[in-house]
Design a protein around this motif. Structure first.
Motif, mmCIF file in Angstrom:
data_model
loop_
_atom_site.group_PDB
_atom_site.id
_atom_site.type_symbol
_atom_site.label_atom_id
_atom_site.label_comp_id
_atom_site.label_asym_id
_atom_site.label_seq_id
_atom_site.Cartn_x
_atom_site.Cartn_y
_atom_site.Cartn_z
ATOM 1 N N LEU A 31 0.843 -1.199 0.000
ATOM 2 C CA LEU A 31 0.000 0.000 0.000
ATOM 3 C C LEU A 31 0.878 1.250 0.000
ATOM 4 C CD1 LEU A 31 -2.859 1.160 0.154
ATOM 5 C CD2 LEU A 31 -2.678 1.093 2.634
ATOM 6 N N LEU A 32 1.928 1.212 0.826
ATOM 7 C CA LEU A 32 2.867 2.342 0.880
ATOM 8 C C LEU A 32 3.458 2.597 -0.495
ATOM 9 C CD1 LEU A 32 5.198 1.887 3.954
ATOM 10 C CD2 LEU A 32 3.427 3.601 3.578
ATOM 11 N N ARG A 33 3.952 1.523 -1.112
ATOM 12 C CA ARG A 33 4.639 1.672 -2.386
ATOM 13 C C ARG A 33 3.663 2.144 -3.468
ATOM 14 N NH1 ARG A 33 7.622 -0.257 -6.849
ATOM 15 N NH2 ARG A 33 6.115 -1.774 -7.580
ATOM 16 N N ASN A 34 2.487 1.531 -3.485
ATOM 17 C CA ASN A 34 1.505 1.939 -4.493
ATOM 18 C C ASN A 34 1.073 3.382 -4.279
ATOM 19 O OD1 ASN A 34 1.714 -0.629 -5.401
ATOM 20 N ND2 ASN A 34 -0.350 -1.276 -4.855
ATOM 21 N N MET A 35 0.863 3.760 -3.003
ATOM 22 C CA MET A 35 0.444 5.139 -2.740
ATOM 23 C C MET A 35 1.546 6.108 -3.137
ATOM 24 S SD MET A 35 -1.632 4.991 0.888
ATOM 25 C CE MET A 35 -1.840 6.770 1.015
ATOM 26 N N HIS A 36 2.786 5.757 -2.822
ATOM 27 C CA HIS A 36 3.903 6.630 -3.154
ATOM 28 C C HIS A 36 3.995 6.788 -4.667
ATOM 29 C CE1 HIS A 36 7.509 8.732 -1.779
ATOM 30 N NE2 HIS A 36 8.166 8.234 -2.818
ATOM 31 N N TYR A 37 3.845 5.662 -5.359
ATOM 32 C CA TYR A 37 3.917 5.712 -6.829
ATOM 33 C C TYR A 37 2.776 6.542 -7.404
ATOM 34 C CZ TYR A 37 3.590 4.248 -11.671
ATOM 35 O OH TYR A 37 3.505 4.253 -13.036
ATOM 36 N N TRP A 38 1.543 6.195 -6.994
ATOM 37 C CA TRP A 38 0.394 6.869 -7.615
ATOM 38 C C TRP A 38 0.322 8.332 -7.223
ATOM 39 C CZ3 TRP A 38 -1.183 5.179 -11.831
ATOM 40 C CH2 TRP A 38 -1.269 3.802 -12.097
ATOM 41 N N ALA A 39 0.712 8.653 -5.976
ATOM 42 C CA ALA A 39 0.727 10.066 -5.587
ATOM 43 C C ALA A 39 1.734 10.829 -6.442
ATOM 44 C CB ALA A 39 1.066 10.195 -4.107
ATOM 45 N N GLY A 40 2.866 10.202 -6.726
ATOM 46 C CA GLY A 40 3.873 10.839 -7.583
ATOM 47 C C GLY A 40 3.345 11.083 -8.983
ATOM 48 N N GLN A 41 2.648 10.066 -9.524
ATOM 49 C CA GLN A 41 2.083 10.218 -10.869
ATOM 50 C C GLN A 41 1.004 11.304 -10.877
ATOM 51 O OE1 GLN A 41 3.556 8.129 -13.297
ATOM 52 N NE2 GLN A 41 4.755 7.830 -11.454
ATOM 53 N N MET A 42 0.110 11.232 -9.853
ATOM 54 C CA MET A 42 -0.991 12.187 -9.808
ATOM 55 C C MET A 42 -0.464 13.599 -9.634
ATOM 56 S SD MET A 42 -3.511 9.906 -7.398
ATOM 57 C CE MET A 42 -4.820 11.046 -7.055
ATOM 58 N N MET A 43 0.625 13.724 -8.851
ATOM 59 C CA MET A 43 1.123 15.066 -8.573
ATOM 60 C C MET A 43 1.655 15.731 -9.833
ATOM 61 S SD MET A 43 3.724 16.282 -5.611
ATOM 62 C CE MET A 43 4.365 17.947 -5.657
ATOM 63 N N VAL A 44 2.308 14.963 -10.688
ATOM 64 C CA VAL A 44 2.755 15.547 -11.956
ATOM 65 C C VAL A 44 1.546 16.108 -12.699
ATOM 66 C CG1 VAL A 44 3.801 15.062 -14.201
ATOM 67 C CG2 VAL A 44 4.739 14.023 -12.142
ATOM 68 N N LEU B 244 -10.833 0.412 4.458
ATOM 69 C CA LEU B 244 -11.255 -0.954 4.796
ATOM 70 C C LEU B 244 -10.907 -1.917 3.658
ATOM 71 C CD1 LEU B 244 -14.732 -0.866 6.574
ATOM 72 C CD2 LEU B 244 -12.598 -1.898 7.378
ATOM 73 N N ALA B 245 -11.107 -1.447 2.415
ATOM 74 C CA ALA B 245 -10.756 -2.287 1.270
ATOM 75 C C ALA B 245 -9.266 -2.596 1.277
ATOM 76 C CB ALA B 245 -11.148 -1.580 -0.026
ATOM 77 N N ALA B 246 -8.463 -1.592 1.644
ATOM 78 C CA ALA B 246 -7.012 -1.820 1.733
ATOM 79 C C ALA B 246 -6.713 -2.863 2.807
ATOM 80 C CB ALA B 246 -6.294 -0.510 2.031
ATOM 81 N N TRP B 247 -7.417 -2.718 3.934
ATOM 82 C CA TRP B 247 -7.231 -3.698 5.014
ATOM 83 C C TRP B 247 -7.597 -5.094 4.514
ATOM 84 C CZ3 TRP B 247 -5.267 -3.086 9.890
ATOM 85 C CH2 TRP B 247 -5.388 -4.195 10.729
ATOM 86 N N GLY B 248 -8.682 -5.174 3.770
ATOM 87 C CA GLY B 248 -9.123 -6.460 3.242
ATOM 88 C C GLY B 248 -8.074 -7.072 2.333
ATOM 89 N N ARG B 249 -7.454 -6.244 1.496
ATOM 90 C CA ARG B 249 -6.435 -6.785 0.602
ATOM 91 C C ARG B 249 -5.240 -7.308 1.397
ATOM 92 N NH1 ARG B 249 -3.016 -4.085 -4.466
ATOM 93 N NH2 ARG B 249 -1.255 -5.462 -4.083
ATOM 94 N N GLN B 250 -4.867 -6.553 2.449
ATOM 95 C CA GLN B 250 -3.738 -7.007 3.275
ATOM 96 C C GLN B 250 -4.076 -8.346 3.930
ATOM 97 O OE1 GLN B 250 -0.617 -5.821 3.776
ATOM 98 N NE2 GLN B 250 -0.210 -7.530 5.156
ATOM 99 N N ALA B 251 -5.326 -8.465 4.403
ATOM 100 C CA ALA B 251 -5.727 -9.683 5.103
ATOM 101 C C ALA B 251 -5.705 -10.893 4.172
ATOM 102 C CB ALA B 251 -7.124 -9.498 5.701
ATOM 103 N N ARG B 252 -5.906 -10.644 2.873
ATOM 104 C CA ARG B 252 -5.929 -11.763 1.925
ATOM 105 C C ARG B 252 -4.546 -12.135 1.405
ATOM 106 N NH1 ARG B 252 -9.823 -8.877 -0.424
ATOM 107 N NH2 ARG B 252 -8.549 -8.579 -2.267
ATOM 108 N N GLN B 253 -3.528 -11.315 1.723
ATOM 109 C CA GLN B 253 -2.177 -11.637 1.242
ATOM 110 C C GLN B 253 -1.752 -12.990 1.805
ATOM 111 O OE1 GLN B 253 -1.631 -8.840 -1.027
ATOM 112 N NE2 GLN B 253 0.400 -8.637 -0.194
ATOM 113 N N PRO B 254 -1.186 -13.869 0.979
ATOM 114 C CA PRO B 254 -0.709 -15.139 1.536
ATOM 115 C C PRO B 254 0.499 -14.880 2.443
ATOM 116 C CG PRO B 254 -0.039 -14.903 -0.751
ATOM 117 C CD PRO B 254 -0.913 -13.720 -0.441
ATOM 118 N N ALA B 255 0.602 -15.684 3.489
ATOM 119 C CA ALA B 255 1.782 -15.557 4.353
ATOM 120 C C ALA B 255 2.995 -16.025 3.572
ATOM 121 C CB ALA B 255 1.587 -16.404 5.600
#
Lengths: 377, 440
Positions: free
Chosen positions: A110-123, B21-32
């Protein structure tokens, strides 16, 4: 009277043109001090002037683009700092640590995707913000802030490019090799500048470290200072640029309304950013290996594709160095060379600014056309 | 309600909360993630996160030491299937001859010292199964493109690094039909270069197999279905090995994926697959074996249908000894007399003295027969020791490499065999010892 009713009353009084105050020639400062005595403004209110021109603080005038860019920059800062806890700027470990963020760290994806997409959106938002300012004459009478904005545009692109390189996969590493080689084409100082930029004769460990340092500190720090300055200039210049032509005082609204609009825009922007990050992963390719020959032509990040297109048909120095500099310089001098007067501020497609608007749109169209050609390749 | 009321702020906050919440859901579904750090590379790998339960490829390649990427390449740290599988050597099959040098090679692995027998890859590339030189020479000779049956061309160009020998050629050029060649030869080039180690298999039951080293060493079932423990490999899609396992215990059915699968129509230069398969369901094992393996034109003796192909066709014969032979007959080293001897001579035996003897390594890798220093084993004309054919005090015993079943080898000497000393090719033995099926 219930809370909602009270709120409605308050809103209607804010939204209307405030007929009671319309007859007051100047904004009554005694009323302002009375408000301040009763309720000291909180931090967010304090960042805004107490009242703002009603017309120009509508969302439909600015589309919140400056504020959204600022929010994205903050999001980039937060996610970037968190990524720094894992990322290793070394040839041996860069790709592995990116994978640790993307696949192993909880919410790292999530961090990486947010960092990437925020960078793209900011441009995108920064360029749209610039377009709004040009087309509505917002630069008029605020030429120094226009220059700060231009510097911020350059910093945004450089931050994106240095970040792109840190991903350290086959695509980005070769884009780095190709991009930095442009510097070599500068007559005279080119080779020295190139060595300074990449930290040696060839792209390697020193280059990665330098790009990392530029990305997380050098460029980011300068950008932070300039963003604060840029916002301060807006605040000091009486808030958002606004029309001065109408006779009599322009209707004004209280800052509460603007802060609320900003809150809505911020929440929805964050929701869009997180939603996009949940749905679409930031790209990641095979780890860079500079010891093997390049197999496919590297592609510049999308916001530099137009330069890559120019490079196909013109000499390197001309296409890769002079042309981008010329575009940047031309944009910077718009309020100095093409539209010096204050007339038409706050008016979309105002007549005095037609030449500036035309030049701007022509440049934008040319860049878009070249970018599209690059994307379609 | 105004668009800019506090209610709208609250609604926007709710939208954000839902997305979070959707983000949380995706994290919860990640395989260990399941991580290993192979001792040979010391670099973590996550492949087993998805391939959890896959068979260890072999005891000689323990996953704890090799991991996955040493042989397969790819991106061991990626948990995205596309990225993880980018840069794999040979896709599913790192043992394809196009990539075997990278995947299986290396001085300490399978492109090592010829004296220690570790140059498997170079030898395989010279072998008749890889060059297809025999068929090419035969067809070129038949249609007048070359004056004799000595091989000049293979499916790939290859050079031998062995000292010249009377039966071998020094190198082969890559075979391509020239426009001036007779039409049948051009048709041959277009239709018939499908039966060698680099050729893609026909996607049909019985034909399913891998290419390269895995063509022999990774077993495929007749239906081409995977029956192992990796949940990410399809069990219904044909074209997979039966298990992720390398073996030298190769049953005849594996050789069957290429050999005796049909006939060649020389006038049309076409391959015609057999239609008499599968064998009748009520056939017993020897009858099934005869039906599935042999076509009804040949004569075969008992050991040829009770043993597996690999029990006589030795490692050097099948995988090459480094020489480039013109055809299978020249490559073949084992004859009936290798194990049975002649009227005047017992089979040649050699004693294992060197603890590094290749025969000992082969026995250990195979696992179906035991061999130790001091044992006396049969040795071929060219000097290859057959560790699975061992002198057992008072008789010669052969242990099958695929099943571990042991046979007492009958010797010719002292029997009433009517063989002539200079007629030792199998066709002379078949004259009397044809089929020898047990009486029904």
């Amino acid at each position: 009277m219930g809370k909602l009713d009270r709120q409605r009353v308050k809103e209607s009084s804010l939204q209307a043109v405030k007929p009671a105050k319309a007859s007051i020639p100047e904004y009554d400062s005694s009323e302002r001090s009375a408000v301040m005595v009763h309720r000291r403004p909180n931090f967010f209110y304090h960042l805004h002037p107490p009242t703002l021109p009603a017309r120009e603080s509508r969302f439909g005038y600015t589309f919140g683009l400056g504020g959204i860019s600022l929010l994205l920059f903050l999001a980039l800062g937060v996610t970037g700092v968190l990524e720094m806890f894992i990322y290793l700027p070394t040839l041996a470990d860069a790709a592995a640590s990116v994978r640790q963020i993307a696949y192993l760290a909880p919410f790292g994806w999530l961090l990486r995707n947010m960092h990437y997409w925020a960078g793209q959106m900011m441009v995108g938002t920064v360029i749209l913000h610039m377009a709004r300012v040009v087309l509505s004459g917002g630069y008029k009478g605020r030429r120094s802030n226009w220059l700060i904005g231009m510097a911020l545009l350059a910093l945004t692109l450089l931050l994106d490019f240095t970040g792109y390189v840190l991903r350290w996969d086959q695509d980005t590493a070769w884009a780095l090799v190709m991009g930095t080689n442009l510097v070599n084409a500068i007559p005279g100082i080119g080779p020295a500048l190139y060595r300074l930029l990449i930290g040696g004769q060839t792209v390697g460990q020193a280059t990665l470290l330098r790009f990392y340092a530029w990305h997380v500190l050098g460029l980011a720090l300068v950008a932070t200072v300039l963003i604060v300055w840029h916002s301060f200039r807006v605040r000091r210049d009486g808030g958002i640029s606004h029309r001065k032509s109408a006779p009599g005082p322009a209707p004004r609204v209280g800052r509460e309304q603007l802060v609320r609009t900003e809150a809505i825009a911020a929440l929805l922007t964050l929701a869009a950013l997180v939603g996009l990050s949940v749905l679409v992963n930031a790209p990641l390719g095979p780890a860079a290996n500079l010891s093997v020959l390049m197999t496919a032509e590297p592609r510049a990040p999308w916001f530099f594709l137009w330069i890559q297109e120019l490079l196909r048909s013109a000499p390197v120095f001309l296409a890769g160095v002079l042309a981008p500099l010329a575009v940047f310089t031309l944009l910077s001098v718009l309020p100095y060379a093409l539209d010096r007067g204050p007339a038409g501020v706050g008016e979309w497609f105002n007549r005095p600014g037609r030449l500036a608007q035309g030049v701007f749109l022509a440049l934008v169209l040319a860049v878009i056309a070249l970018t599209a050609r690059g994307l379609l390749r | 309600m105004s668009l800019r009321s506090e209610r709208t702020v609250a609604a926007a906050a709710i939208v954000l909360a839902v997305v979070l919440l959707a983000a949380w859901g995706r994290q919860a579904r990640q395989p260990a993630a399941k991580q290993i750090i192979p001792t040979l590379t010391n670099r973590p790998e996550l492949c087993l996160t998805c391939h959890d339960g896959i068979e260890e490829i072999s005891a000689s390649h323990p996953v704890a030491a090799f991991g996955c990427t040493t042989c397969h390449g790819g991106d061991g740290l990626a948990l995205d299937a596309d990225l993880a599988h980018t840069g794999m050597y040979g896709g599913r099959n790192p043992a394809d001859l196009a990539v075997a040098d990278v995947a299986c090679g290396g001085a300490k692995c399978h492109s090592g010292d010829p004296a220690a027998g570790r140059d498997h890859i170079q030898r395989v590339n010279t072998s008749i199964q890889a060059t297809y030189a025999g068929a090419i020479a035969q067809v070129r000779h038949t249609f007048g493109a070359q004056p004799d049956l000595t091989a000049r061309m293979g499916v790939h160009a290859v050079q031998s690094d062995r000292p010249p020998s009377a039966e071998a050629v020094a190198s082969l050029a890559a075979f391509v039909a020239h426009p001036t060649d007779p039409p049948p030869l051009q048709q041959f080039a277009a239709n018939c270069l499908t039966c060698h180690l680099a050729a893609q298999p026909i996607a049909a039951p019985y034909f399913y197999r891998a290419t390269g080293c895995a063509a022999c060493h990774v077993l495929y079932d007749t239906d081409g279905l995977y029956r192992g423990g990796d949940p990410s490999i399809s069990r219904t899609e044909p074209g997979h090995a039966s298990a992720h396992r390398l073996t030298t215990a190769i049953p005849y059915s594996q050789c069957d994926h290429c050999h005796n699968r049909g006939n060649y129509n020389l006038p049309r230069m076409a391959f015609i697959a057999r239609t008499d398969l599968p064998a009748p369901a009520d056939a017993d094992a020897p009858a099934r074996r005869l039906a599935e393996y042999y076509q009804p034109i040949g004569q075969f003796t008992r050991c040829e249908w009770e043993l597996d192909c690999v029990d006589c066709h030795t490692a050097q014969e099948a995988m090459g000894d480094g020489h480039i032979y013109s055809n299978q007959a020249d490559a073949q080293d084992t004859q009936c007399l290798t194990c049975h001897g002649t009227l005047s001579e017992p089979p040649k035996l050699a004693t294992i003295t060197d603890p590094n003897d290749i025969a000992l390594r082969q026995a250990q890798v195979n696992g179906k027969y035991a061999l130790q220093v001091g044992d006396q084993v049969v040795v071929t004309e060219r000097g290859e020791k057959l560790g699975h054919v061992r002198w057992s005090g008072d008789h010669l015993a052969l242990t099958m490499k695929a099943t571990g079943q042991t046979y007492r080898v009958p010797l010719v000497q002292g029997t009433a065999c009517e063989q002539k000393p200079d007629e030792q090719a199998s066709r002379y033995c078949h004259a009397c010892h044809d089929h020898e099926l047990p009486a029904p």
